[in-house]
Design a protein around this motif. Sequence first.
Motif, PDB file in Angstrom:
ATOM      1  N   THR A   1      -7.579 -39.380  -7.780  1.00 22.04           N
ATOM      2  CA  THR A   1      -6.556 -39.280  -8.950  1.00 22.04           C
ATOM      3  C   THR A   1      -7.048 -39.488 -10.244  1.00 22.04           C
ATOM      4  O   THR A   1      -7.644 -40.424 -10.660  1.00 22.04           O
ATOM      5  N   TYR A   2      -7.125 -38.165 -10.861  1.00 22.55           N
ATOM      6  CA  TYR A   2      -7.510 -37.991 -12.372  1.00 22.55           C
ATOM      7  C   TYR A   2      -6.374 -37.313 -13.112  1.00 22.55           C
ATOM      8  O   TYR A   2      -5.619 -36.677 -12.223  1.00 22.55           O
ATOM      9  N   ASP A   3      -6.580 -37.230 -14.311  1.00 19.00           N
ATOM     10  CA  ASP A   3      -5.398 -36.462 -15.269  1.00 19.00           C
ATOM     11  C   ASP A   3      -6.114 -35.130 -15.590  1.00 19.00           C
ATOM     12  O   ASP A   3      -5.423 -34.086 -15.591  1.00 19.00           O
ATOM     13  N   TYR A   4      -7.229 -35.409 -15.887  1.00 18.24           N
ATOM     14  CA  TYR A   4      -7.952 -33.990 -16.565  1.00 18.24           C
ATOM     15  C   TYR A   4      -9.424 -33.750 -15.890  1.00 18.24           C
ATOM     16  O   TYR A   4     -10.101 -34.631 -15.781  1.00 18.24           O
ATOM     17  N   VAL A   5      -9.927 -32.654 -15.821  1.00 17.75           N
ATOM     18  CA  VAL A   5     -11.131 -32.231 -15.500  1.00 17.75           C
ATOM     19  C   VAL A   5     -11.806 -31.752 -16.832  1.00 17.75           C
ATOM     20  O   VAL A   5     -11.333 -30.884 -17.433  1.00 17.75           O
ATOM     21  N   LEU A   6     -13.135 -32.095 -17.084  1.00 19.34           N
ATOM     22  CA  LEU A   6     -13.876 -31.669 -18.368  1.00 19.34           C
ATOM     23  C   LEU A   6     -15.242 -30.991 -17.770  1.00 19.34           C
ATOM     24  O   LEU A   6     -15.958 -31.826 -16.973  1.00 19.34           O
ATOM     25  N   ILE A   7     -15.292 -29.884 -18.050  1.00 19.76           N
ATOM     26  CA  ILE A   7     -16.593 -29.091 -17.667  1.00 19.76           C
ATOM     27  C   ILE A   7     -17.428 -28.821 -18.786  1.00 19.76           C
ATOM     28  O   ILE A   7     -17.082 -28.426 -19.984  1.00 19.76           O
ATOM     29  N   LEU A   8     -18.591 -29.630 -18.378  1.00 19.76           N
ATOM     30  CA  LEU A   8     -19.956 -29.257 -19.349  1.00 19.76           C
ATOM     31  C   LEU A   8     -20.873 -28.616 -18.562  1.00 19.76           C
ATOM     32  O   LEU A   8     -21.199 -28.684 -17.598  1.00 19.76           O
ATOM     33  N   ASP A   9     -21.856 -27.905 -19.531  1.00 24.26           N
ATOM     34  CA  ASP A   9     -23.099 -27.488 -19.032  1.00 24.26           C
ATOM     35  C   ASP A   9     -24.054 -28.339 -19.118  1.00 24.26           C
ATOM     36  O   ASP A   9     -24.144 -29.352 -19.866  1.00 24.26           O
ATOM     37  N   ALA A  10     -25.038 -28.277 -18.314  1.00 24.45           N
ATOM     38  CA  ALA A  10     -26.131 -29.353 -18.291  1.00 24.45           C
ATOM     39  C   ALA A  10     -26.910 -29.435 -19.678  1.00 24.45           C
ATOM     40  O   ALA A  10     -27.540 -30.438 -19.907  1.00 24.45           O
ATOM     41  N   ASP A  11     -26.795 -28.285 -20.654  1.00 24.35           N
ATOM     42  CA  ASP A  11     -27.735 -28.290 -21.619  1.00 24.35           C
ATOM     43  C   ASP A  11     -26.472 -29.005 -22.894  1.00 24.35           C
ATOM     44  O   ASP A  11     -27.224 -29.030 -24.015  1.00 24.35           O
ATOM     45  N   ASN A  12     -25.653 -29.232 -22.397  1.00 24.31           N
ATOM     46  CA  ASN A  12     -24.462 -29.798 -23.633  1.00 24.31           C
ATOM     47  C   ASN A  12     -24.793 -31.219 -24.096  1.00 24.31           C
ATOM     48  O   ASN A  12     -25.301 -31.890 -23.182  1.00 24.31           O
ATOM     49  N   LEU A  13     -24.377 -31.417 -25.145  1.00 29.62           N
ATOM     50  CA  LEU A  13     -24.305 -32.685 -25.900  1.00 29.62           C
ATOM     51  C   LEU A  13     -22.799 -32.936 -26.413  1.00 29.62           C
ATOM     52  O   LEU A  13     -22.218 -32.049 -26.952  1.00 29.62           O
ATOM     53  N   ILE A  14     -22.431 -34.299 -26.309  1.00 28.54           N
ATOM     54  CA  ILE A  14     -21.195 -34.747 -26.741  1.00 28.54           C
ATOM     55  C   ILE A  14     -21.272 -35.830 -27.660  1.00 28.54           C
ATOM     56  O   ILE A  14     -22.066 -36.652 -27.343  1.00 28.54           O
TER      57      ILE A  14
END
Length: 386
Positions: free
Chosen positions: A127-140
């Motif tokens: 049970t989740y509301d949203y999926v966030l997709i990142l690349d392995a080289d990303n920073l947030i």
Amino acid sequence: MIPEVIHIMEYILYIYLSVSVGYIVLFSAASHFFKQKKYPDAPVLQRFIILVPAYKEDAVIHACVTSVLRQTYPAELYNLIVISDHMRPETNASLRKERISLIELHEKESSKAKALRIAAETITNQTYDYVLILDADNLISPCYLQELNKATSQGIKAIQTHRKAKNMNTDIALLDAAIEEMNNSIFRKGHIRLGFSSALTGSGMAFDFRWFVRNIIHTHSTGEDKELEELLLRQGIHIEYIDTLETLDEKVRQPDALRNQRRRWIASQLFLALKMGRNLPTALAEGNGDYLLKTLQAFIAPRSILLGLIGFFSCILCIFSPVSSIKWWILLILLNGALYLAIPPNMRYKYMSRILRQTPYFVIIMLLNLFHLKGMAQKFNHTQHG
């Protein structure tokens, strides 16, 4: 007879390239009137699952994981899954010590789409509301999920964040960063300003959880983001763009990496154009403006190829038919002006000379890539990071 045929062919090519340039001019100009929506603080906190496909990303994956786990967002409301594909055992061992889930893959034929499909299978019953997709080289940033929650709480089903360069340490990386920002201006801010959907760009993408698990199974090419975009638009789902929410992305440093990356992207665009062309009658019948615009975008020539072809014909016709060359020079000026405006002011003023030095090389490799596209839409070609 032969000169007349050549003249007709020139006009046909000119019309096609004019449509491509007109598209860029229109949305580049529109991007300057873009105003980011302000989302209010949300009383309800969404549950996020973050997916990070990582193919041989030993050098950068730990920095990405660290940036995700330092969120100010409540830890119990988000989980991180790293899909480790052909990473070293010691890397996997260290990742298991983190507050994440790890999926290990040893696929003979790897792809980001396959990694996401496999990950989706493991979370289908959760049970989740949203999926966030990142690349392995990303920073947030630490407040990333907090800000994303404001938008998702408004019921938006698909969001593209502002993917921005985290490195500009070589001229090639700087050129790649400038191209990324042009894309943000034309295909995201410009689109949103005129009431259309933003284009997706591979990472920093958030989707309604239920929609994602139902639709990711339909992606099979190396342009999985474009396939997801096509599915969203075909279903009439608007894609929002948040310019103020940055996903830092590593830009390629070497010419060979840039050439291979862009060749894969051209092949993905051609694959998408053929796919969307087949669905065009349905989109017309339904009045699906987003889908019609995306179909047009899929068929327009890449900007580097536009620069090469229009520049070539401007110079050649200047010698053999000066009067005919005037319309080509006008087209070239319009294209260059639109691309210049699409680059953020701070980047224009600080780096324009370095960007211009690399442009002729980029145009040449993109033209050469046209002769090496066979099978690239289905062939996984990893870009080395770190």
